[in-house]
Design a protein around this motif. Structure first.
Motif, PDB file in Angstrom:
ATOM      1  N   LEU A   1       0.825  -1.199   0.000  1.00 38.38           N
ATOM      2  CA  LEU A   1       0.000   0.000   0.000  1.00 38.38           C
ATOM      3  C   LEU A   1       0.861   1.252   0.000  1.00 38.38           C
ATOM      4  O   LEU A   1       0.574   2.225  -0.702  1.00 38.38           O
ATOM      5  N   ALA A   2       1.927   1.237   0.800  1.00 39.79           N
ATOM      6  CA  ALA A   2       2.807   2.407   0.883  1.00 39.79           C
ATOM      7  C   ALA A   2       3.482   2.675  -0.449  1.00 39.79           C
ATOM      8  O   ALA A   2       3.606   3.829  -0.877  1.00 39.79           O
ATOM      9  N   ARG A   3       3.920   1.605  -1.121  1.00 37.80           N
ATOM     10  CA  ARG A   3       4.568   1.786  -2.422  1.00 37.80           C
ATOM     11  C   ARG A   3       3.585   2.315  -3.463  1.00 37.80           C
ATOM     12  O   ARG A   3       3.934   3.134  -4.307  1.00 37.80           O
ATOM     13  N   ARG A   4       2.353   1.845  -3.377  1.00 40.99           N
ATOM     14  CA  ARG A   4       1.361   2.196  -4.396  1.00 40.99           C
ATOM     15  C   ARG A   4       0.711   3.547  -4.119  1.00 40.99           C
ATOM     16  O   ARG A   4       0.509   4.350  -5.036  1.00 40.99           O
ATOM     17  N   SER A   5       0.376   3.801  -2.861  1.00 43.19           N
ATOM     18  CA  SER A   5      -0.455   4.966  -2.543  1.00 43.19           C
ATOM     19  C   SER A   5       0.167   5.917  -1.536  1.00 43.19           C
ATOM     20  O   SER A   5      -0.433   6.955  -1.231  1.00 43.19           O
ATOM     21  N   GLY A   6       1.321   5.581  -0.986  1.00 44.30           N
ATOM     22  CA  GLY A   6       1.961   6.440   0.006  1.00 44.30           C
ATOM     23  C   GLY A   6       1.709   5.970   1.418  1.00 44.30           C
ATOM     24  O   GLY A   6       0.848   5.128   1.694  1.00 44.30           O
ATOM     25  N   SER A   7       2.484   6.531   2.331  1.00 40.63           N
ATOM     26  CA  SER A   7       2.473   6.036   3.699  1.00 40.63           C
ATOM     27  C   SER A   7       1.168   6.335   4.431  1.00 40.63           C
ATOM     28  O   SER A   7       0.784   5.610   5.347  1.00 40.63           O
ATOM     29  N   ASP A   8       0.461   7.403   4.055  1.00 42.46           N
ATOM     30  CA  ASP A   8      -0.776   7.719   4.763  1.00 42.46           C
ATOM     31  C   ASP A   8      -1.821   6.632   4.544  1.00 42.46           C
ATOM     32  O   ASP A   8      -2.551   6.261   5.476  1.00 42.46           O
ATOM     33  N   ALA A   9      -1.902   6.088   3.333  1.00 39.42           N
ATOM     34  CA  ALA A   9      -2.845   5.001   3.054  1.00 39.42           C
ATOM     35  C   ALA A   9      -2.475   3.748   3.844  1.00 39.42           C
ATOM     36  O   ALA A   9      -3.347   3.053   4.383  1.00 39.42           O
ATOM     37  N   ALA A  10      -1.176   3.459   3.923  1.00 37.07           N
ATOM     38  CA  ALA A  10      -0.738   2.282   4.675  1.00 37.07           C
ATOM     39  C   ALA A  10      -1.016   2.449   6.161  1.00 37.07           C
ATOM     40  O   ALA A  10      -1.421   1.499   6.843  1.00 37.07           O
ATOM     41  N   TYR A  11      -0.794   3.648   6.667  1.00 33.71           N
ATOM     42  CA  TYR A  11      -1.044   3.907   8.082  1.00 33.71           C
ATOM     43  C   TYR A  11      -2.542   3.856   8.380  1.00 33.71           C
ATOM     44  O   TYR A  11      -2.962   3.380   9.442  1.00 33.71           O
ATOM     45  N   ALA A  12      -3.363   4.319   7.454  1.00 29.35           N
ATOM     46  CA  ALA A  12      -4.815   4.228   7.629  1.00 29.35           C
ATOM     47  C   ALA A  12      -5.254   2.769   7.707  1.00 29.35           C
ATOM     48  O   ALA A  12      -6.116   2.408   8.527  1.00 29.35           O
ATOM     49  N   ALA A  13      -4.661   1.910   6.881  1.00 30.77           N
ATOM     50  CA  ALA A  13      -4.993   0.484   6.930  1.00 30.77           C
ATOM     51  C   ALA A  13      -4.604  -0.113   8.270  1.00 30.77           C
ATOM     52  O   ALA A  13      -5.343  -0.928   8.848  1.00 30.77           O
ATOM     53  N   LEU A  14      -3.437   0.269   8.773  1.00 34.90           N
ATOM     54  CA  LEU A  14      -3.008  -0.201  10.083  1.00 34.90           C
ATOM     55  C   LEU A  14      -4.004   0.198  11.161  1.00 34.90           C
ATOM     56  O   LEU A  14      -4.334  -0.590  12.058  1.00 34.90           O
ATOM     57  N   ASN A  15      -4.519   1.418  11.064  1.00 36.66           N
ATOM     58  CA  ASN A  15      -5.512   1.887  12.028  1.00 36.66           C
ATOM     59  C   ASN A  15      -6.765   1.025  12.016  1.00 36.66           C
ATOM     60  O   ASN A  15      -7.372   0.772  13.052  1.00 36.66           O
ATOM     61  N   ALA A  16      -7.171   0.584  10.830  1.00 43.53           N
ATOM     62  CA  ALA A  16      -8.381  -0.226  10.732  1.00 43.53           C
ATOM     63  C   ALA A  16      -8.213  -1.567  11.436  1.00 43.53           C
ATOM     64  O   ALA A  16      -9.091  -1.996  12.193  1.00 43.53           O
ATOM     65  N   ILE A  17      -7.083  -2.243  11.222  1.00 46.84           N
ATOM     66  CA  ILE A  17      -6.913  -3.574  11.805  1.00 46.84           C
ATOM     67  C   ILE A  17      -6.582  -3.493  13.291  1.00 46.84           C
ATOM     68  O   ILE A  17      -7.060  -4.310  14.081  1.00 46.84           O
ATOM     69  N   GLU A  18      -5.796  -2.495  13.698  1.00 49.94           N
ATOM     70  CA  GLU A  18      -5.518  -2.347  15.121  1.00 49.94           C
ATOM     71  C   GLU A  18      -6.738  -1.813  15.862  1.00 49.94           C
ATOM     72  O   GLU A  18      -6.963  -2.148  17.032  1.00 49.94           O
ATOM     73  N   GLY A  19      -7.513  -0.978  15.194  1.00 50.98           N
ATOM     74  CA  GLY A  19      -8.738  -0.493  15.820  1.00 50.98           C
ATOM     75  C   GLY A  19      -9.701  -1.616  16.117  1.00 50.98           C
ATOM     76  O   GLY A  19     -10.331  -1.652  17.186  1.00 50.98           O
ATOM     77  N   ASP A  20      -9.819  -2.568  15.191  1.00 50.17           N
ATOM     78  CA  ASP A  20     -10.673  -3.732  15.401  1.00 50.17           C
ATOM     79  C   ASP A  20     -10.213  -4.529  16.617  1.00 50.17           C
ATOM     80  O   ASP A  20     -10.988  -4.802  17.545  1.00 50.17           O
ATOM     81  N   ALA A  21      -8.936  -4.909  16.641  1.00 52.52           N
ATOM     82  CA  ALA A  21      -8.420  -5.726  17.739  1.00 52.52           C
ATOM     83  C   ALA A  21      -8.488  -4.985  19.062  1.00 52.52           C
ATOM     84  O   ALA A  21      -8.765  -5.586  20.113  1.00 52.52           O
ATOM     85  N   SER A  22      -8.257  -3.673  19.043  1.00 54.60           N
ATOM     86  CA  SER A  22      -8.305  -2.888  20.278  1.00 54.60           C
ATOM     87  C   SER A  22      -9.727  -2.799  20.811  1.00 54.60           C
ATOM     88  O   SER A  22      -9.966  -2.944  22.011  1.00 54.60           O
ATOM     89  N   LEU A  23     -10.677  -2.539  19.919  1.00 55.18           N
ATOM     90  CA  LEU A  23     -12.065  -2.436  20.350  1.00 55.18           C
ATOM     91  C   LEU A  23     -12.534  -3.751  20.961  1.00 55.18           C
ATOM     92  O   LEU A  23     -13.134  -3.772  22.043  1.00 55.18           O
ATOM     93  N   TYR A  24     -12.252  -4.851  20.264  1.00 61.59           N
ATOM     94  CA  TYR A  24     -12.735  -6.118  20.813  1.00 61.59           C
ATOM     95  C   TYR A  24     -12.032  -6.464  22.122  1.00 61.59           C
ATOM     96  O   TYR A  24     -12.682  -6.907  23.086  1.00 61.59           O
ATOM     97  N   SER A  25     -10.707  -6.293  22.205  1.00 62.16           N
ATOM     98  CA  SER A  25      -9.994  -6.700  23.418  1.00 62.16           C
ATOM     99  C   SER A  25     -10.421  -5.864  24.617  1.00 62.16           C
ATOM    100  O   SER A  25     -10.496  -6.368  25.739  1.00 62.16           O
TER     101      SER A  25
END
Length: 533
Positions: free
Chosen positions: A282-306
């Motif tokens: 994602l970072a190579r294709r769209s830049g680091s902000d897109a990759a960081y946004a994706a990280l937020n989605a998956i960590e947000g899921d695990a954080s909310l559930y835990s």
């Protein structure tokens, strides 16, 4: 959470623009962010899951028991417990509703309990909690747990937690997972060792030069080491998608062990069922902000559930022990540059709020869909309406580099990056701009360019203004003035749309044209002016 292919080589001072791949955040940043479990997220959001339960009758019964115990304690010690008795009494609500819809309504003044003097906000440190999280975490009880984690060996307990996640989160438990329980010191050692091997020190040096030019770190800061220090301070366990192995930083299934296990199992089970995004691609294709946004989605899921998991399934004494551990983590992160600590914690706090918003819209199925339809920008994380509206970043004007300088980096500069700067100009949280998030709402797109000439650095930060009550031009000008208070400021127009700053350290120009704002920095004013819009 990790790439299937190695990251691209970093740009160097000898590479031409045509040879440079789209820039990505350093490998170390991704290893740090994906390895850190949300122990630090707990430090920031607090144990809010002790607030309420959908079963109001049971809650009121526990309230009455607690009142009786408090009365006994008062008779024995005559010590007085301040706001705690009021807190326990307040949980009974007005009797006008039982909150059975999971919204938390009907339990009486929850936001007041969180923020009020002597209330739960003071007791557990939740004063800064986003109100939306009350609706997601409110159904978690936490006043004694429900006994669903059995006594016995760790393997049996892990199986029980997987079954709970399948029933509550909807992720199939699947086959046995490769899981190892070690001390927290050992998991920290492994995470640091793992990241040290992968860290791109050349890119970290470029990032350090860029952040120093923006006043976020001191010149010469070893950013790679700062990232490793953040990892060591915040890590509680990690899931490695390449090996599909979980390492848990607790030798037993106590509160910390259960919290980390539930968080990392969500990653493992989501990886098997939904697939985790390839952030480096994602970072190579769209830049680091897109990759960081994706990280937020998956960590947000695990954080909310835990957070929900431990609130429902752990007793109060273990929740308070978790809070103590989290406070220690938070104190360690306070020693780091603000942007380093904030970048680490953001996915577990703002990411969790993003996932909460999805959950309130459509339950866990809506959260599942975000794995296929990833957020594209961190603005969509901060402002979920933009995710639902599929609002994309505006492509900003590319600057021409200064003559005789070598390009070092070109990358997206997201709303989260801007937020971190506004929260601590000059790495000083006391200098924060008023209402940083409201100011960041004007972000519509952004890009950062970095050039080098020997040891000198020049940068151009270009931002698109979305419009709103706080113009981006004003925000950027105020930010630089706060970050470099010793710089001499000159406004060349009465509206301040072209402002220069000069100091011994560097010069800067804020130029504003139409819907774009550019902050240019260089060792001298003529070079900075050459980069202006």
């Amino acid at each position: 959470m990790s790439a299937d292919t190695p990251p691209p080589p970093p740009p160097s001072e000898t590479s031409s623009p045509q040879e440079q791949p789209p820039a990505a955040r350093s490998a170390a940043r991704w290893k740090v962010a994906t390895a850190v479990v949300s122990v630090l997220g707990l430090a920031l959001t607090g144990t809010v899951y002790v607030l309420m339960d959908q079963r109001a009758d049971e809650l009121r019964s526990e309230r009455d028991t607690a009142r009786a115990e408090l009365e006994d304690a008062r008779e024995e010690a005559d010590s007085g417990l301040g706001g705690l008795e009021d807190l326990l009494g307040g949980l009974g609500g007005s009797g006008e509703g039982d909150g059975s819809d999971g919204s938390g309504e009907g339990l009486g003044g929850l936001e007041e309990l969180l923020g009020g003097d002597g209330g739960l906000g003071d007791l557990l440190g939740t004063g800064g909690l986003d109100p939306i999280l009350l609706q997601c975490l409110g159904g978690a009880m936490g006043l004694g747990g429900d006994g669903s984690i059995p006594e016995g060996d760790v393997r049996t307990q892990v199986t029980a937690i997987k079954d709970i996640i399948e029933a509550e989160r909807g992720l199939p438990a699947g086959d046995d997972v490769d899981i190892e329980f070690v001390s927290r010191e050992e998991v920290q050692r492994r995470a640091v060792e793992r990241s040290t091997e992968d860290i791109d020190r050349q890119r970290a040096r470029v990032d350090s030069r860029m952040l120093a030019a923006l006043g976020a770190v001191e010149p010469g800061t070893d950013l790679a080491q700062a990232q490793l220090d953040a990892l060591e301070a915040g890590v509680g366990g990690f899931y490695d998608p390449e090996t599909e192995k979980l390492v848990i930083g607790s030798k037993q299934m106590d509160g910390l062990g259960a919290f980390i296990t539930s968080h990392e199992l969500v990653h493992a089970l989501a990886d098997a069922e939904l697939g985790l995004p390839d952030q480096q691609a994602l970072a190579r294709r769209s830049g680091s902000d897109a990759a960081y946004a994706a990280l937020n989605a998956i960590e947000g899921d695990a954080s909310l559930y835990s957070q929900r998991f431990v609130g429902k399934h752990l007793p109060m004494d273990e929740l308070l022990a978790l809070q103590s551990t989290s406070a220690q983590t938070d104190a360690s992160l306070d020693q780091l540059p603000h942007v380093v600590a904030r970048e680490l914690e953001f996915p577990y706090v703002e990411g969790m709020t993003f996932s909460c918003d999805l959950y309130l819209q459509g339950g866990w199925k809506a959260v599942d869909r975000s794995y296929d339809d990833l957020p594209d920008t961190t603005a969509q994380i901060l402002f979920p309406d933009r995710y639902r509206d599929d609002e994309q970043a505006v492509d900003v004007t590319d600057p021409a580099g200064p003559e005789g300088w070598k390009p070092l980096r070109t990358d997206t500069f997201g709303a989260a990056d801007l937020l971190f700067l506004l929260e601590a100009p000059g790495d000083d949280e006391d200098a924060a701009l008023s209402d940083p998030k409201k100011r960041v709402a004007a972000w519509a797109g952004g890009e950062i360019n970095v050039w080098g000439r020997g040891g000198d650095t020049a940068t151009a930060l270009t931002l698109a203004d979305r419009g709103g009550s706080t113009p981006m031009c004003d925000t950027v000008t105020r930010f630089y003035a706060a970050a470099f208070p010793d710089a001499t400021r000159t406004d060349t127009t009465t509206s301040g749309e072209n402002t220069t700053f000069e100091s011994q350290r560097q010069s800067a120009v804020v130029s504003c044209q139409g819907d774009e704002v550019r902050l240019s920095t260089a060792p001298d004013l003529p070079t900075a002016r050459s980069l202006a819009l």
